[in-house]
Design a protein around this motif. Structure first.
Motif, PDB file in Angstrom:
ATOM      1  N   SER A   3      93.518   9.861  55.052  1.00  0.00           N
ATOM      2  CA  SER A   3      92.766  10.466  56.154  1.00  0.00           C
ATOM      3  C   SER A   3      93.450  11.752  56.578  1.00  0.00           C
ATOM      4  O   SER A   3      94.673  11.855  56.553  1.00  0.00           O
ATOM      5  N   ARG A   4      92.636  12.719  56.925  1.00  0.00           N
ATOM      6  CA  ARG A   4      93.162  13.985  57.391  1.00  0.00           C
ATOM      7  C   ARG A   4      93.258  13.951  58.908  1.00  0.00           C
ATOM      8  O   ARG A   4      92.415  13.362  59.573  1.00  0.00           O
ATOM      9  N   LYS A   6      92.647  15.011  62.603  1.00  0.00           N
ATOM     10  CA  LYS A   6      91.390  15.506  63.168  1.00  0.00           C
ATOM     11  C   LYS A   6      91.334  17.032  63.178  1.00  0.00           C
ATOM     12  O   LYS A   6      90.302  17.623  62.872  1.00  0.00           O
ATOM     13  N   ASN A   8      92.728  19.187  61.134  1.00  0.00           N
ATOM     14  CA  ASN A   8      92.462  19.670  59.780  1.00  0.00           C
ATOM     15  C   ASN A   8      91.002  19.460  59.406  1.00  0.00           C
ATOM     16  O   ASN A   8      90.399  20.308  58.753  1.00  0.00           O
ATOM     17  N   GLN A   9      90.444  18.323  59.794  1.00  0.00           N
ATOM     18  CA  GLN A   9      89.036  18.061  59.505  1.00  0.00           C
ATOM     19  C   GLN A   9      88.151  19.092  60.196  1.00  0.00           C
ATOM     20  O   GLN A   9      87.187  19.579  59.615  1.00  0.00           O
ATOM     21  N   GLN A  10      88.486  19.432  61.448  1.00  0.00           N
ATOM     22  CA  GLN A  10      87.680  20.410  62.178  1.00  0.00           C
ATOM     23  C   GLN A  10      87.782  21.791  61.549  1.00  0.00           C
ATOM     24  O   GLN A  10      86.803  22.522  61.493  1.00  0.00           O
ATOM     25  N   ILE A  12      88.201  22.423  58.401  1.00  0.00           N
ATOM     26  CA  ILE A  12      87.357  22.372  57.199  1.00  0.00           C
ATOM     27  C   ILE A  12      85.887  22.492  57.577  1.00  0.00           C
ATOM     28  O   ILE A  12      85.132  23.260  56.964  1.00  0.00           O
ATOM     29  N   VAL A  13      85.466  21.773  58.593  1.00  0.00           N
ATOM     30  CA  VAL A  13      84.067  21.848  59.051  1.00  0.00           C
ATOM     31  C   VAL A  13      83.743  23.265  59.514  1.00  0.00           C
ATOM     32  O   VAL A  13      82.691  23.815  59.179  1.00  0.00           O
TER      33      VAL A  13
END
Length: 114
Positions: A3-4, A6, A8-10, A12-13
């Motif tokens: 899991s990344r 949060k 890092n996920q944002q 990417i999004v």
């Protein structure tokens, strides 16, 4: 699968959304009639309270520059946190068809892997 975090996920999004907006901006500039649909989306979202008044004004300010493509794209594609947040609730829905959207995302993914 890992899991990344949060944040890092944002990031990417936000990058994916930025790439989509680059394509939507290009398509609208090539076919200015699409701006009518975008303006309709803005008014509808505002009337339904899907966006706040400040965002409504900011979207209007960006769209008012559409006759100057460089300024329009600079404003729409700015990478500050406010513009990133603005793009997350885009008014450019419907500009790209599903095939165009998938192609943009595939190009984005390829660029991240390079």
């Amino acid at each position: 699968m890992f899991s990344r975090p949060k944040k890092n996920q944002q990031v990417i999004v936000d990058r994916q959304i930025l790439h989509l907006h680059q394509a939507m901006a290009d398509k609208c500039l090539e076919n200015p009639a699409l701006f009518d649909e975008v303006l309709d989306n803005l008014e509808r979202k505002h009337e339904l309270n899907f966006i706040r008044y400040g965002s409504y004004l900011l979207w209007h300010a960006i769209l008012e520059t559409r006759d100057d493509p460089e300024t329009f794209k600079n404003l729409l594609l700015a990478t500050d946190s406010r513009t990133n947040a603005l793009r997350r609730k885009t008014i450019f829905s419907g500009v790209l068809n599903e095939a165009e959207r998938e192609a943009v995302l595939a190009t984005y993914i390829a660029s991240e892997l390079a």
